[in-house]
Design a protein around this motif. Structure first.
Motif, PDB file in Angstrom:
ATOM      1  N   ARG A  97      -9.842  -1.635  24.406  1.00 45.29           N
ATOM      2  CA  ARG A  97     -10.982  -1.394  23.526  1.00 45.29           C
ATOM      3  C   ARG A  97     -11.184  -2.534  22.528  1.00 45.29           C
ATOM      4  N   THR A  98     -10.092  -3.015  21.913  1.00 48.66           N
ATOM      5  CA  THR A  98     -10.206  -4.115  20.959  1.00 48.66           C
ATOM      6  C   THR A  98     -10.763  -5.361  21.626  1.00 48.66           C
ATOM      7  N   SER A  99     -10.313  -5.646  22.836  1.00 48.34           N
ATOM      8  CA  SER A  99     -10.830  -6.791  23.578  1.00 48.34           C
ATOM      9  C   SER A  99     -12.333  -6.668  23.800  1.00 48.34           C
ATOM     10  N   ASP A 100     -12.775  -5.469  24.158  1.00 43.27           N
ATOM     11  CA  ASP A 100     -14.191  -5.269  24.421  1.00 43.27           C
ATOM     12  C   ASP A 100     -15.020  -5.476  23.154  1.00 43.27           C
ATOM     13  N   VAL A 101     -14.522  -4.972  22.047  1.00 45.89           N
ATOM     14  CA  VAL A 101     -15.206  -5.207  20.765  1.00 45.89           C
ATOM     15  C   VAL A 101     -15.242  -6.700  20.460  1.00 45.89           C
ATOM     16  N   THR A 102     -14.141  -7.397  20.729  1.00 41.32           N
ATOM     17  CA  THR A 102     -14.091  -8.837  20.488  1.00 41.32           C
ATOM     18  C   THR A 102     -15.134  -9.574  21.329  1.00 41.32           C
ATOM     19  N   GLY A 103     -15.202  -9.254  22.609  1.00 37.81           N
ATOM     20  CA  GLY A 103     -16.152  -9.921  23.488  1.00 37.81           C
ATOM     21  C   GLY A 103     -17.594  -9.658  23.097  1.00 37.81           C
ATOM     22  N   TRP A 104     -17.912  -8.392  22.864  1.00 36.37           N
ATOM     23  CA  TRP A 104     -19.286  -8.059  22.503  1.00 36.37           C
ATOM     24  C   TRP A 104     -19.669  -8.625  21.133  1.00 36.37           C
ATOM     25  N   THR A 105     -18.741  -8.638  20.195  1.00 36.53           N
ATOM     26  CA  THR A 105     -19.045  -9.187  18.865  1.00 36.53           C
ATOM     27  C   THR A 105     -19.249 -10.691  18.945  1.00 36.53           C
ATOM     28  N   ASP A 127     -21.865  -2.047  28.114  1.00 39.25           N
ATOM     29  CA  ASP A 127     -22.189  -1.270  26.901  1.00 39.25           C
ATOM     30  C   ASP A 127     -21.478  -1.822  25.673  1.00 39.25           C
ATOM     31  N   ASP A 128     -22.246  -2.390  24.750  1.00 32.16           N
ATOM     32  CA  ASP A 128     -21.686  -2.982  23.532  1.00 32.16           C
ATOM     33  C   ASP A 128     -21.194  -1.957  22.526  1.00 32.16           C
ATOM     34  N   ARG A 129     -21.533  -0.698  22.730  1.00 28.52           N
ATOM     35  CA  ARG A 129     -21.173   0.319  21.721  1.00 28.52           C
ATOM     36  C   ARG A 129     -19.702   0.724  21.796  1.00 28.52           C
ATOM     37  N   VAL A 130     -19.067   0.530  22.926  1.00 20.74           N
ATOM     38  CA  VAL A 130     -17.629   0.767  23.108  1.00 20.74           C
ATOM     39  C   VAL A 130     -17.224   2.125  22.522  1.00 20.74           C
TER      40      VAL A 130
END
Length: 320
Positions: A216-224, A197-200
């Motif tokens: 959470r920041t890592s997930d945003v980084t990966g999806w972005t 889920d890219d919406r995090v």
């Protein structure tokens, strides 16, 4: 409990977090190169095989845009016949790191323990190759592998697909593409703490912020890195971010596992619920106190041993 409450970590697992590089907890965009370098050199596959009866062959496969990607196939050196099971694995790394040999030990174990023919794909990484390149690479490898079942010596009706983290998300997306493109479907999906889920925006994503592994920041980084400015908008494919898929009908059985103290917890639970709601089969395990990838970081912890044994029992049951 509020969304910002710190998650509970298993006391056998938590001490390991203190010894990890900071970018394993919080990955910022400027840390991608360092993170990638840290995951770029898993043990050579020859060392993993260590003289056991496993052979490796590399194959070049064309992705949707014509780019060539490598698919490595492992099988027993004394492999005979065509009725064996198969497995197609996709490595993790948050869409930005990792190699197909990150899963070397699992690949070799599947060959030796269930006499499977096993494949791993070297998909391109974001941000160098943004969406849909990683997914199309994974799908191209899957289509090639199953199309060559007779040549490689396995039954294309007895193949599982799966992987950890980003590899779990790409495996889910590949399965959805196969369903909707009329391709060959896997027998089952092995989705290990998958990135869906890219919406995090879940409760677990809010909780795991500055703690654990892959926050959470890592997930945003990966999806972005994968999606650019489209991340979190309506302009994101539900194949690239499977949590967005409204229709989860017609899918093969899925095994889903996730830690209770990781970003992906709630999206994995929701994905299993979506499969159940569509009349499908999902076996869901949420391991209490587990951070992202805890099974690999602290393999001797009681919860790690239980998680791995449960997963391996499922694989043996499915592949027989």
């Amino acid at each position: 409990m509020t969304a910002s409450a710190r998650p509970w970590f298993d006391p056998e697992l938590e001490p390991a977090l203190a010894g990890l590089p900071p970018f394993f907890t919080t990955l910022e965009p400027d840390g991608i190169a360092e993170f990638r370098a840290a995951l770029a050199s898993p043990p050579p596959i020859a060392d993993v095989i260590a003289g056991r009866p496993v052979e490796v062959s590399d194959h070049v496969v064309a992705s949707a845009d014509g780019t060539e990607v490598t698919v490595s196939v492992l099988r027993r050196t004394d492999h005979e016949g065509a009725g064996h099971p198969g497995a197609y694995l996709v490595h993790g790394g948050g869409m930005v790191a990792g190699t197909r040999w990150s899963l070397g030990a699992m690949l070799v174990d599947l060959v030796l323990e269930v006499d499977a023919v096993v494949a791993a794909v070297e998909y391109r990484l974001a941000p160098d190759a943004p969406d849909p390149a990683p997914l199309e690479d994974a799908y191209a490898g899957w289509a090639w592998f199953t199309d060559h079942a007779d040549e490689l010596g396995f039954d294309p009706a007895r193949v599982i697909i799966g992987g950890p983290s980003a590899g779990g998300g790409l495996s889910a997306g590949t399965t959805l593409l196969a369903r909707d493109r009329g391709g060959r479907m896997p027998l089952a999906q092995l989705l290990m703490w998958p990135m869906l889920d890219d919406r995090v925006a879940t409760v677990s994503a809010q909780q795991v912020d500055g703690v654990g592994i892959w926050d959470r920041t890592s997930d945003v980084t990966g999806w972005t890195a994968l999606l650019g400015d489209r991340r979190g908008t309506d302009d994101v494919s539900s194949y690239s971010a499977p949590a967005r898929m409204a229709d989860l009908s017609g899918l093969p059985p899925a095994y889903l596992e996730v830690g209770g103290a990781e970003v992906f917890r709630d999206e994995v639970v929701a994905y299993a619920s979506g499969i159940w709601a569509a009349g499908g089969s999902a076996e869901l395990h949420v391991w209490p106190g587990g951070f992202h990838g805890f099974q690999n970081v602290v393999p001797d912890a009681a919860v790690s041993r239980t998680a791995v044994a449960t997963r391996e029992a499922w694989v043996r049951r499915v592949l027989g």
